[in-house]
Design a protein around this motif. Sequence first.
Motif, short mmCIF file in Angstrom:
data_model
loop_
_atom_site.label_atom_id
_atom_site.label_comp_id
_atom_site.label_asym_id
_atom_site.label_seq_id
_atom_site.Cartn_x
_atom_site.Cartn_y
_atom_site.Cartn_z
N PHE A 222 5.79 -11.95 3.14
CA PHE A 222 5.67 -10.54 2.76
C PHE A 222 7.05 -9.99 2.36
CE2 PHE A 222 5.01 -6.03 3.08
CZ PHE A 222 3.73 -5.89 2.55
N PRO A 223 7.13 -9.32 1.20
CA PRO A 223 8.45 -8.93 0.68
C PRO A 223 9.08 -7.72 1.36
CG PRO A 223 6.72 -8.32 -0.85
CD PRO A 223 6.05 -9.06 0.26
N GLU A 224 9.05 -7.75 2.69
CA GLU A 224 9.86 -6.82 3.50
C GLU A 224 10.95 -7.64 4.18
OE1 GLU A 224 7.28 -5.34 6.61
OE2 GLU A 224 6.77 -7.38 7.25
N LYS A 225 10.77 -8.98 4.20
CA LYS A 225 11.72 -9.88 4.85
C LYS A 225 12.81 -10.23 3.84
CE LYS A 225 8.93 -10.03 8.42
NZ LYS A 225 7.74 -10.82 8.54
N LEU A 226 13.99 -10.58 4.35
CA LEU A 226 15.18 -10.71 3.50
C LEU A 226 14.96 -11.49 2.19
CD1 LEU A 226 18.35 -10.25 3.33
CD2 LEU A 226 18.51 -12.58 4.18
N PHE A 230 14.72 -9.64 -1.46
CA PHE A 230 15.87 -9.69 -2.35
C PHE A 230 15.53 -10.36 -3.68
CE2 PHE A 230 19.92 -8.57 0.19
CZ PHE A 230 19.24 -7.58 0.89
N ILE A 231 14.70 -11.40 -3.65
CA ILE A 231 14.31 -12.03 -4.93
C ILE A 231 13.59 -10.99 -5.79
CG2 ILE A 231 12.82 -13.79 -6.02
CD1 ILE A 231 13.27 -15.52 -3.48
N ASN A 232 12.69 -10.24 -5.16
CA ASN A 232 11.93 -9.23 -5.89
C ASN A 232 12.84 -8.13 -6.43
OD1 ASN A 232 9.50 -8.18 -6.85
ND2 ASN A 232 9.26 -6.86 -5.06
N ASN A 233 13.79 -7.70 -5.59
CA ASN A 233 14.70 -6.64 -6.04
C ASN A 233 15.62 -7.12 -7.17
OD1 ASN A 233 13.52 -5.09 -4.10
ND2 ASN A 233 15.40 -4.48 -3.06
N ILE A 234 16.06 -8.37 -7.09
CA ILE A 234 16.94 -8.87 -8.16
C ILE A 234 16.15 -8.87 -9.47
CG2 ILE A 234 18.31 -10.82 -9.03
CD1 ILE A 234 18.59 -11.71 -6.01
N MET A 292 21.00 -16.69 -3.55
CA MET A 292 19.76 -16.17 -4.15
C MET A 292 20.04 -15.53 -5.51
SD MET A 292 17.25 -14.52 -1.36
CE MET A 292 18.37 -13.70 -0.27
N ILE A 293 21.11 -14.73 -5.56
CA ILE A 293 21.45 -14.04 -6.82
C ILE A 293 21.71 -15.08 -7.92
CG2 ILE A 293 23.24 -12.66 -7.97
CD1 ILE A 293 23.53 -11.06 -5.39
N GLU A 348 15.45 -23.27 -4.14
CA GLU A 348 15.09 -23.39 -5.56
C GLU A 348 13.56 -23.27 -5.71
OE1 GLU A 348 17.52 -24.16 -7.98
OE2 GLU A 348 16.15 -24.40 -9.68
N LYS A 349 12.83 -24.00 -4.88
CA LYS A 349 11.35 -23.95 -4.92
C LYS A 349 10.86 -22.54 -4.62
CE LYS A 349 8.78 -27.34 -2.75
NZ LYS A 349 8.33 -28.66 -3.19
N THR A 350 11.52 -21.89 -3.65
CA THR A 350 11.09 -20.56 -3.21
C THR A 350 11.32 -19.53 -4.31
OG1 THR A 350 11.59 -21.17 -0.94
CG2 THR A 350 11.43 -18.82 -1.39
N VAL A 351 12.53 -19.52 -4.87
CA VAL A 351 12.82 -18.55 -5.94
C VAL A 351 11.85 -18.78 -7.10
CG1 VAL A 351 14.53 -17.79 -7.63
CG2 VAL A 351 15.24 -18.24 -5.27
N SER A 352 11.65 -20.04 -7.47
CA SER A 352 10.75 -20.35 -8.60
C SER A 352 9.34 -19.85 -8.29
CB SER A 352 10.65 -21.86 -8.84
OG SER A 352 11.90 -22.36 -9.11
#
Length: 380
Positions: A222-226, A230-234, A292-293, A348-352
């Motif tokens: 869930f995109p409340e966790k770091l 952050f991936i979503n915000n970037i 992540m950035i 890498e897998k997670t960001v993708s």
Amino acid sequence: MDFKRNILITGGAGFIGSHVVRLFVNKYPDYHIICLDKLTYAGNLANLKDIEDAPNYTFVKSDICDYETIQAVMLQHNIDGIIHLAAESHVDRSIKDPFTFARTNVMGTLSLLQAAKLYWESLPERYDGKLFYHISTDEVYGALELSHPEGIEPPFTTTASSGEHHLAYGTDFFYETTKYNPHSPYSASKASSDHFVRAFHDTYGMPTIVTNCSNNYGPYQFPEKLIPLFINNIRQRKPLPVYGKGENVRDWLYVVDHARAIDTIFHNGKPAETYNIGGFNEWKNIDLIKVMIKTVDRLLGNPEGYSDELITYVTDRAGHDLRYAIDSTKLKNELGWEPSLQFEEGIEKTVSWYLDNQAWLDNITSGEYERYYDDMYKNR
Ligand code: NAD
Ligand code: DAU
């Protein structure tokens, strides 16, 4: 159809639970997997879309505090194993609303334990072949110091009791024997539930196992966790709210490796035991954020450094634990589990995954969540 085992997985529509349900449904076609979830803001049936039609899968929408429903499910499905993941899981929410955490994490766990006790004690074989497996967190142990041998700058290479070398930010670790010392309402509620589980073993002889795991990352979080936040915000070019100085250290484990550990422990763990699960993978928040950035920018084709300006230092989390670091040597030595993924590959897998699943993200970051998120940051 008669199944070899009937396993109740609570919280199966959440982040880690959905990976556990998927693994068990696919790997054990002769087990009936009953996923029970209240579908709070964190529960999402889209996380289980790929297995929802499997013949060995049943979904039950219920609150774990609803004792009568839990009793009925135990009886109807002849449950012989419980993997309990349902919980309120976000530290920031627990600071705002501790009651909900006590209700679900403490009273909900007690309701499950009592329903299991009554049902299993009513059977001729009683507790034979039964297991109540409670999923807990390393946060119950409190916080570790940042420390390093004299003259050496952290992170430094240290040697775990398994003999393996890895990077660390301190000389101490959480072991299964570490005294509980929770600081947040979340970790206090998880500590309390761990004590209840052990009390049911010691008092009634219920076969129980508790595992304490470090920070998980991967798809469907869930995109409340770091990491997903952050991936979503970037990707949306929104500020990245770094708490304090970004100096806090967490030990990150790819969620699929946690699910594999749960599988190993459910089948081969010793009742009454505790196992720590972790990746020996410590990262200072700010360093992880920079990775992540870099990864998001590269995958989106942005020039290097393009999103660095999004880093925004904000007021620290109240009672923010400085460092978590799990020693999972016992699990490796006794049951042969170890993480399968290196962090570079996992991130890498997670960001993708998040970039490829923007519809999943957009679906849950609109409406109610958006209001909650804005409110949380306005009132910090
Ligand atoms: P999550 O918040 O993503 O999912 C929790 C799930 O529990 C959701 O599907 C939600 O609908 C369900 N739920 C909440 N309250 C409920 C209730 N009263 N009745 C029934 N269902 C309810 O959580 P997660 O990150 O997947 O964590 C799962 C478990 O693992 C938790 O017990 C957590 O304490 C533990 N844990 C998490 C991490 C981590 O890094 N995420 C690490 C170690 C341990
Ligand atoms: O250690 C296991 C625990 O890990 C689990 O039991 C919890 O359920 C899970 O939420 C997680 O807790 P953390 O508090 O460590 O995770 P979170 O993703 O919220 O934060 C990770 C670190 O990043 C922490 O030091 C706080 C910091 N942070 C977090 C957010 C959301 C920020 O700096 N900014 C943020 O916006």
